[in-house]
Design a protein around this motif. Structure first.
Motif, mmCIF file in Angstrom:
data_model
loop_
_atom_site.group_PDB
_atom_site.id
_atom_site.type_symbol
_atom_site.label_atom_id
_atom_site.label_comp_id
_atom_site.label_asym_id
_atom_site.label_seq_id
_atom_site.Cartn_x
_atom_site.Cartn_y
_atom_site.Cartn_z
ATOM 1 N N UNK A 40 0.813 -1.229 0.000
ATOM 2 C CA UNK A 40 0.000 0.000 0.000
ATOM 3 C C UNK A 40 0.848 1.282 0.000
ATOM 4 N N UNK A 41 1.936 1.290 0.759
ATOM 5 C CA UNK A 41 2.794 2.488 0.793
ATOM 6 C C UNK A 41 3.473 2.718 -0.551
ATOM 7 N N UNK A 42 3.914 1.641 -1.213
ATOM 8 C CA UNK A 42 4.560 1.833 -2.511
ATOM 9 C C UNK A 42 3.544 2.165 -3.600
ATOM 10 N N UNK A 43 2.315 1.698 -3.444
ATOM 11 C CA UNK A 43 1.284 2.115 -4.406
ATOM 12 C C UNK A 43 1.069 3.620 -4.336
ATOM 13 N N UNK A 44 1.099 4.182 -3.130
ATOM 14 C CA UNK A 44 0.931 5.628 -2.972
ATOM 15 C C UNK A 44 2.164 6.372 -3.484
ATOM 16 N N UNK A 45 3.346 5.958 -3.068
ATOM 17 C CA UNK A 45 4.557 6.724 -3.363
ATOM 18 C C UNK A 45 5.098 6.471 -4.760
ATOM 19 N N UNK A 46 5.316 5.211 -5.095
ATOM 20 C CA UNK A 46 5.836 4.865 -6.416
ATOM 21 C C UNK A 46 4.740 5.026 -7.461
ATOM 22 N N UNK A 47 3.545 4.520 -7.127
ATOM 23 C CA UNK A 47 2.443 4.604 -8.077
ATOM 24 C C UNK A 47 2.100 6.034 -8.442
ATOM 25 N N UNK A 48 2.001 6.884 -7.435
ATOM 26 C CA UNK A 48 1.701 8.290 -7.677
ATOM 27 C C UNK A 48 2.810 8.936 -8.514
ATOM 28 N N UNK A 49 4.053 8.668 -8.157
ATOM 29 C CA UNK A 49 5.181 9.230 -8.906
ATOM 30 C C UNK A 49 5.188 8.782 -10.352
ATOM 31 N N UNK A 50 4.946 7.493 -10.575
ATOM 32 C CA UNK A 50 4.923 6.951 -11.935
ATOM 33 C C UNK A 50 3.769 7.536 -12.746
ATOM 34 N N UNK A 51 2.564 7.474 -12.192
ATOM 35 C CA UNK A 51 1.381 7.922 -12.927
ATOM 36 C C UNK A 51 1.467 9.416 -13.242
ATOM 37 N N UNK A 52 1.799 10.230 -12.264
ATOM 38 C CA UNK A 52 1.858 11.674 -12.504
ATOM 39 C C UNK A 52 2.998 12.043 -13.456
ATOM 40 N N UNK A 53 4.099 11.312 -13.416
ATOM 41 C CA UNK A 53 5.208 11.507 -14.361
ATOM 42 C C UNK A 53 4.701 11.319 -15.791
ATOM 43 N N UNK A 54 4.009 10.215 -16.029
ATOM 44 C CA UNK A 54 3.522 9.920 -17.379
ATOM 45 C C UNK A 54 2.415 10.885 -17.803
ATOM 46 N N UNK A 55 1.528 11.240 -16.886
ATOM 47 C CA UNK A 55 0.462 12.191 -17.218
ATOM 48 C C UNK A 55 1.061 13.562 -17.544
ATOM 49 N N UNK A 56 2.140 13.938 -16.862
ATOM 50 C CA UNK A 56 2.795 15.219 -17.167
ATOM 51 C C UNK A 56 3.300 15.235 -18.608
ATOM 52 N N UNK A 57 3.902 14.124 -19.056
ATOM 53 C CA UNK A 57 4.327 14.044 -20.461
ATOM 54 C C UNK A 57 3.127 14.187 -21.395
ATOM 55 N N UNK A 58 2.062 13.473 -21.080
ATOM 56 C CA UNK A 58 0.864 13.499 -21.927
ATOM 57 C C UNK A 58 0.281 14.909 -22.008
ATOM 58 N N UNK A 59 0.127 15.559 -20.857
ATOM 59 C CA UNK A 59 -0.456 16.900 -20.839
ATOM 60 C C UNK A 59 0.396 17.905 -21.610
#
Length: 191
Positions: A40-59
């Motif tokens: 659960x902690x890595x889903x929040x920290x790594x998951x958030x970092x990964x998803x927002x990183x990729x969404x930033x490229x997309x946006x």
């Protein structure tokens, strides 16, 4: 308006779960039971970092008028699983694919810097949160700080398909400032 296809959402979720899982496994000393507790902690920290990183490229790509969509790279996910077995993570789960007219070096650099800058901002947010949150939330924030600073630094390595190569070709000074910031944050998170 930003849209995500069903396939893109599926690919992001699969990538996020695998990446969070391999980081949990490595952070647990390769103990599967402990990894499940840390997931659960890595889903929040790594998951958030990964998803927002990729969404930033997309946006950023959409801002410049391009079609952009995240796509999973199965071989990269397998590589992450294999390297985690040996105690480290080399993660290349996929990428935002960009289509449209010719993308010049400047625009490509700006699209590429968006991901690592997102991780640097997340690292700073997690760092600030770690100073005010009580345990165990503080521990999650410290993990978020360490992981996001590392993700920024890793992505800024100026080789091949990584963001760093595109940023360096666009503007070496901006690359140096971003890489030095990510390096300082990563180095600081080790102590």
């Amino acid at each position: 308006m930003v849209r995500f296809s069903k396939g893109e959402v599926r690919d992001i979720l699969i990538s996020m779960v695998v990446i969070a899982g391999v980081f949990a496994y490595v952070f647990s000393g390769r103990n599967l039971q402990v990894a499940l507790i840390r997931l659960p902690a890595t889903l929040v920290t790594v998951g958030l970092g990964f998803v927002l990183h990729e969404i930033a490229h997309k946006l950023m790509a959409i801002r410049y008028g391009f079609w952009a969509e995240y796509r999973l790279w199965l071989e990269g996910l397998v590589l992450a699983l294999v390297t985690s077995y040996f105690g480290f993570v080399f993660a290349a789960p996929g990428a935002v694919y960009i289509h449209g007219n010719y993308i010049d070096r400047d625009v490509n650099g700006k699209i590429s810097i968006a991901g690592p800058l997102t991780n640097i901002m997340l690292a700073l947010i997690f760092l600030m949160a770690s100073s005010v949150l009580p345990s165990p939330f503080r521990d999650v924030a410290v993990l978020g700080y360490a992981v996001n600073s590392f993700l920024a630094l890793f992505n800024l390595i100026p080789i091949a398909v990584l963001d760093g190569a595109k940023v360096f070709r666009w503007n070496p000074l901006i690359w140096l400032i971003a890489a030095a910031s990510a390096f300082a944050l990563t180095f600081n998170s080790m102590f």
